[in-house]
Design a protein around this motif. Structure first.
Motif, PDB file in Angstrom:
ATOM      1  N   LEU A  90      16.627  28.503 -15.596  1.00 37.49           N
ATOM      2  CA  LEU A  90      15.615  27.869 -16.460  1.00 37.49           C
ATOM      3  C   LEU A  90      16.192  27.252 -17.737  1.00 37.49           C
ATOM      4  CD1 LEU A  90      12.767  30.540 -16.117  1.00 37.49           C
ATOM      5  CD2 LEU A  90      12.694  28.179 -15.275  1.00 37.49           C
ATOM      6  N   ARG A  91      17.498  27.521 -18.020  1.00 38.45           N
ATOM      7  CA  ARG A  91      17.971  27.116 -19.345  1.00 38.45           C
ATOM      8  C   ARG A  91      18.125  25.605 -19.519  1.00 38.45           C
ATOM      9  NH1 ARG A  91      23.599  30.135 -18.981  1.00 38.45           N
ATOM     10  NH2 ARG A  91      24.548  28.753 -17.456  1.00 38.45           N
ATOM     11  N   SER A  92      18.095  24.827 -18.428  1.00 37.76           N
ATOM     12  CA  SER A  92      18.115  23.372 -18.666  1.00 37.76           C
ATOM     13  C   SER A  92      16.755  22.865 -19.148  1.00 37.76           C
ATOM     14  CB  SER A  92      18.567  22.581 -17.435  1.00 37.76           C
ATOM     15  OG  SER A  92      18.459  23.298 -16.268  1.00 37.76           O
ATOM     16  N   TYR A  93      15.716  23.702 -19.034  1.00 41.70           N
ATOM     17  CA  TYR A  93      14.380  23.266 -19.480  1.00 41.70           C
ATOM     18  C   TYR A  93      13.913  24.003 -20.733  1.00 41.70           C
ATOM     19  CZ  TYR A  93      14.667  22.402 -14.483  1.00 41.70           C
ATOM     20  OH  TYR A  93      15.104  22.044 -13.250  1.00 41.70           O
ATOM     21  N   ILE A  94      14.427  25.238 -20.916  1.00 34.72           N
ATOM     22  CA  ILE A  94      13.903  26.078 -22.001  1.00 34.72           C
ATOM     23  C   ILE A  94      15.089  26.693 -22.740  1.00 34.72           C
ATOM     24  CG2 ILE A  94      12.419  28.077 -22.539  1.00 34.72           C
ATOM     25  CD1 ILE A  94      11.150  27.627 -19.708  1.00 34.72           C
ATOM     26  N   ASP A  95      15.008  26.694 -24.064  1.00 31.25           N
ATOM     27  CA  ASP A  95      16.050  27.275 -24.901  1.00 31.25           C
ATOM     28  C   ASP A  95      16.318  28.740 -24.493  1.00 31.25           C
ATOM     29  OD1 ASP A  95      17.148  26.578 -27.866  1.00 31.25           O
ATOM     30  OD2 ASP A  95      16.808  28.745 -27.560  1.00 31.25           O
ATOM     31  N   GLU A  96      17.600  29.094 -24.448  1.00 28.30           N
ATOM     32  CA  GLU A  96      17.952  30.457 -23.984  1.00 28.30           C
ATOM     33  C   GLU A  96      17.334  31.555 -24.848  1.00 28.30           C
ATOM     34  OE1 GLU A  96      21.679  32.032 -22.667  1.00 28.30           O
ATOM     35  OE2 GLU A  96      22.355  30.019 -22.108  1.00 28.30           O
ATOM     36  N   THR A  97      17.263  31.298 -26.161  1.00 24.93           N
ATOM     37  CA  THR A  97      16.679  32.325 -27.054  1.00 24.93           C
ATOM     38  C   THR A  97      15.216  32.585 -26.661  1.00 24.93           C
ATOM     39  OG1 THR A  97      17.844  31.042 -28.710  1.00 24.93           O
ATOM     40  CG2 THR A  97      16.596  32.928 -29.513  1.00 24.93           C
ATOM     41  N   ILE A  98      14.521  31.522 -26.305  1.00 25.98           N
ATOM     42  CA  ILE A  98      13.108  31.655 -25.927  1.00 25.98           C
ATOM     43  C   ILE A  98      13.000  32.408 -24.591  1.00 25.98           C
ATOM     44  CG2 ILE A  98      11.029  30.339 -25.286  1.00 25.98           C
ATOM     45  CD1 ILE A  98      11.855  28.232 -27.343  1.00 25.98           C
ATOM     46  N   LEU A  99      13.915  32.105 -23.669  1.00 24.99           N
ATOM     47  CA  LEU A  99      13.890  32.811 -22.372  1.00 24.99           C
ATOM     48  C   LEU A  99      14.147  34.304 -22.573  1.00 24.99           C
ATOM     49  CD1 LEU A  99      15.830  30.187 -20.250  1.00 24.99           C
ATOM     50  CD2 LEU A  99      13.436  30.858 -19.960  1.00 24.99           C
ATOM     51  N   HIS A 100      15.134  34.634 -23.454  1.00 16.52           N
ATOM     52  CA  HIS A 100      15.410  36.064 -23.709  1.00 16.52           C
ATOM     53  C   HIS A 100      14.202  36.735 -24.364  1.00 16.52           C
ATOM     54  CE1 HIS A 100      19.432  36.191 -22.198  1.00 16.52           C
ATOM     55  NE2 HIS A 100      19.795  35.144 -22.910  1.00 16.52           N
ATOM     56  N   LYS A 101      13.542  35.995 -25.264  1.00 13.56           N
ATOM     57  CA  LYS A 101      12.344  36.564 -25.915  1.00 13.56           C
ATOM     58  C   LYS A 101      11.274  36.876 -24.862  1.00 13.56           C
ATOM     59  CE  LYS A 101       8.617  35.592 -29.107  1.00 13.56           C
ATOM     60  NZ  LYS A 101       7.887  34.630 -29.910  1.00 13.56           N
ATOM     61  N   ALA A 102      11.083  35.939 -23.921  1.00 12.95           N
ATOM     62  CA  ALA A 102      10.052  36.139 -22.879  1.00 12.95           C
ATOM     63  C   ALA A 102      10.390  37.375 -22.040  1.00 12.95           C
ATOM     64  CB  ALA A 102       9.975  34.891 -22.005  1.00 12.95           C
ATOM     65  N   ILE A 103      11.643  37.479 -21.607  1.00 11.53           N
ATOM     66  CA  ILE A 103      12.042  38.601 -20.737  1.00 11.53           C
ATOM     67  C   ILE A 103      11.954  39.929 -21.508  1.00 11.53           C
ATOM     68  CG2 ILE A 103      14.047  39.593 -19.542  1.00 11.53           C
ATOM     69  CD1 ILE A 103      14.705  36.678 -18.643  1.00 11.53           C
ATOM     70  N   ASN A 104      12.410  39.920 -22.766  1.00  9.40           N
ATOM     71  CA  ASN A 104      12.344  41.163 -23.558  1.00  9.40           C
ATOM     72  C   ASN A 104      10.904  41.595 -23.793  1.00  9.40           C
ATOM     73  OD1 ASN A 104      15.042  41.450 -23.782  1.00  9.40           O
ATOM     74  ND2 ASN A 104      15.207  40.360 -25.740  1.00  9.40           N
ATOM     75  N   THR A 105      10.028  40.620 -24.018  1.00  6.23           N
ATOM     76  CA  THR A 105       8.618  40.960 -24.267  1.00  6.23           C
ATOM     77  C   THR A 105       8.015  41.609 -23.025  1.00  6.23           C
ATOM     78  OG1 THR A 105       8.492  39.050 -25.729  1.00  6.23           O
ATOM     79  CG2 THR A 105       6.403  40.024 -25.074  1.00  6.23           C
ATOM     80  N   LEU A 106       8.281  41.039 -21.843  1.00  7.34           N
ATOM     81  CA  LEU A 106       7.745  41.648 -20.607  1.00  7.34           C
ATOM     82  C   LEU A 106       8.349  43.034 -20.390  1.00  7.34           C
ATOM     83  CD1 LEU A 106       7.605  38.899 -17.805  1.00  7.34           C
ATOM     84  CD2 LEU A 106       5.798  39.669 -19.351  1.00  7.34           C
ATOM     85  N   SER A 107       9.639  43.169 -20.675  1.00 12.15           N
ATOM     86  CA  SER A 107      10.284  44.450 -20.333  1.00 12.15           C
ATOM     87  C   SER A 107       9.830  45.585 -21.259  1.00 12.15           C
ATOM     88  CB  SER A 107      11.807  44.311 -20.288  1.00 12.15           C
ATOM     89  OG  SER A 107      12.258  43.924 -21.539  1.00 12.15           O
ATOM     90  N   LYS A 108       9.360  45.227 -22.453  1.00 10.77           N
ATOM     91  CA  LYS A 108       8.856  46.274 -23.373  1.00 10.77           C
ATOM     92  C   LYS A 108       7.384  46.565 -23.152  1.00 10.77           C
ATOM     93  CE  LYS A 108      11.903  45.227 -27.235  1.00 10.77           C
ATOM     94  NZ  LYS A 108      11.958  43.902 -27.892  1.00 10.77           N
ATOM     95  N   GLY A 109       6.688  45.706 -22.366  1.00  8.83           N
ATOM     96  CA  GLY A 109       5.228  45.810 -22.231  1.00  8.83           C
ATOM     97  C   GLY A 109       4.626  44.797 -23.188  1.00  8.83           C
ATOM     98  N   ALA A 110       4.038  43.722 -22.637  1.00  9.29           N
ATOM     99  CA  ALA A 110       3.647  42.571 -23.464  1.00  9.29           C
ATOM    100  C   ALA A 110       2.325  42.775 -24.210  1.00  9.29           C
ATOM    101  CB  ALA A 110       3.553  41.329 -22.585  1.00  9.29           C
ATOM    102  N   ASN A 111       1.626  43.877 -23.899  1.00  7.09           N
ATOM    103  CA  ASN A 111       0.370  44.160 -24.594  1.00  7.09           C
ATOM    104  C   ASN A 111       0.697  44.780 -25.964  1.00  7.09           C
ATOM    105  OD1 ASN A 111      -2.032  45.272 -25.516  1.00  7.09           O
ATOM    106  ND2 ASN A 111      -2.735  45.795 -23.445  1.00  7.09           N
ATOM    107  N   PRO A 112       0.250  44.135 -27.059  1.00  8.98           N
ATOM    108  CA  PRO A 112       0.575  44.677 -28.389  1.00  8.98           C
ATOM    109  C   PRO A 112       0.037  46.092 -28.603  1.00  8.98           C
ATOM    110  CG  PRO A 112      -0.586  42.561 -28.576  1.00  8.98           C
ATOM    111  CD  PRO A 112      -0.560  42.911 -27.121  1.00  8.98           C
ATOM    112  N   SER A 113      -0.973  46.497 -27.805  1.00  4.26           N
ATOM    113  CA  SER A 113      -1.482  47.873 -27.926  1.00  4.26           C
ATOM    114  C   SER A 113      -0.686  48.827 -27.038  1.00  4.26           C
ATOM    115  CB  SER A 113      -2.949  47.942 -27.533  1.00  4.26           C
ATOM    116  OG  SER A 113      -3.672  46.900 -28.085  1.00  4.26           O
ATOM    117  N   GLY A 114       0.337  48.319 -26.383  1.00  2.00           N
ATOM    118  CA  GLY A 114       1.166  49.161 -25.505  1.00  2.00           C
ATOM    119  C   GLY A 114       0.880  48.874 -24.047  1.00  2.00           C
TER     120      GLY A 114
END
Ligand code: COA
Ligand code: AMP
Length: 239
Positions: free
Chosen positions: A83-107
């Motif tokens: 995906l990095r030819s379409y989306i900045d790598e920092t943004i891709l890492h942010k997306a993956i990290n958010t899912l891996s921690k649980g993307a719901n702010p309430s947990g």
């Protein structure tokens, strides 16, 4: 006229099963019964039937490909590489990290997909616990496509997830990253108009109950895309 038949079931207060069909009147009763029998166990089950006036067709689903890796670190690295030819790598890492921690702010998990601005990585979904759900999509001939996918070694999950990903692209989602919240199902995927539907295994470790979807969109298009995901009905004609 067609009908959207949507089933959701809960066990011990948690959403455990969901499914949707778009069918004509002749198949309505059979479909309600089929979805009623779908979850093995539940303490609450809802089936909603809604009429749908306008159905659009999508001629072909996204093309499917698959990669296997030794662990989720390698699979996630492949997702970033693709995906990095379409989306900045920092943004891709942010997306993956958010899912891996649980993307719901309430947990834990969200009840739908996270919408991310493809340019800035900012979250755009109006409700960050709920997210946005892709509904109103099915296969014109579900049995035929199911048979074709199963005979190529895919599962019924692929049938449903491929329908969602195909509708998403049609509605203007520029890329998607997904893995299931089912602790026993570790295959995830990325999807985009040019890459198609790319299955990546394993996107998480077995036993992990966290999962989710990130839809990358252009900020100025996000309201229109969300409207399409939630309100416009599509039947996919073939694989
Ligand atoms: N996860 C968690 N909770 C869910 C849910 C989901 N996927 N779908 C519904 N709910 C719960 C939520 O509490 C929701 O309230 P909310 O709108 O505040 O989040 C409540 O049920 C009412 O939902 P409703 O509006 O009746 O659902 P819907 O009409 O949007 O239908 C489903 C949604 C069930 C059809 C959809 O979520 C689904 O499961 N689609 C099939 C997906 C599929 O095939 N997946 C397998 C492969 S990926
Ligand atoms: P699943 O692949 O069904 O395990 O779902 C994985 C994650 O995708 C869930 O945890 C939700 O965050 C999200 N999700 C579930 N259903 C939908 C949907 N219909 N549309 C968008 N996101 C969904």
């Amino acid at each position: 006229m067609m009908f959207s038949v949507r089933m959701r079931a809960e066990l011990h207060g948690r959403h455990t099963s969901g499914a949707e069909r778009l069918v004509g009147k002749d198949a309505l009763e059979k479909t309600v019964l089929e979805l009623l029998k779908r979850p093995k166990e539940y303490d609450s089950l809802n089936i909603k039937v809604e009429t749908v006036d306008k159905i659009q067709k999508i001629g072909k689903a996204l093309p499917v490909s698959s990669y296997r890796f030794r662990n989720c670190r390698e699979a996630r690295a492949k997702a970033v590489e693709l995906l990095r030819s379409y989306i900045d790598e920092t943004i891709l890492h942010k997306a993956i990290n958010t899912l891996s921690k649980g993307a719901n702010p309430s947990g834990g998990n969200m009840r739908g997909a996270l919408i991310m601005d493809i340019e800035t990585g900012k979250r755009l979904e109006p409700d960050k616990s709920r997210g946005i759900r892709t509904i109103l999509v099915d296969w014109e001939d579900r049995e035929l496509v199911k048979e074709q996918l199963l005979s190529s070694g895919y599962t019924e999950r692929t049938l449903d997830a491929l329908a969602i990903a195909t509708k998403n692209v049609r509605c203007g989602v520029l890329a998607e990253i997904c893995w299931s919240d089912d602790p026993d199902y570790t295959t995830g995927y990325i999807a985009s108009p040019s890459l198609g539907y790319v299955r990546l295994s394993p996107m998480k470790e077995r036993g992990n109950p966290l999962g989710g979807r990130v839809y990358f969109v252009r900020k100025k298009e996000s309201s229109k895309v969300i409207e399409c995901l939630e309100k416009e009905a599509f039947l996919i004609v073939s694989l």
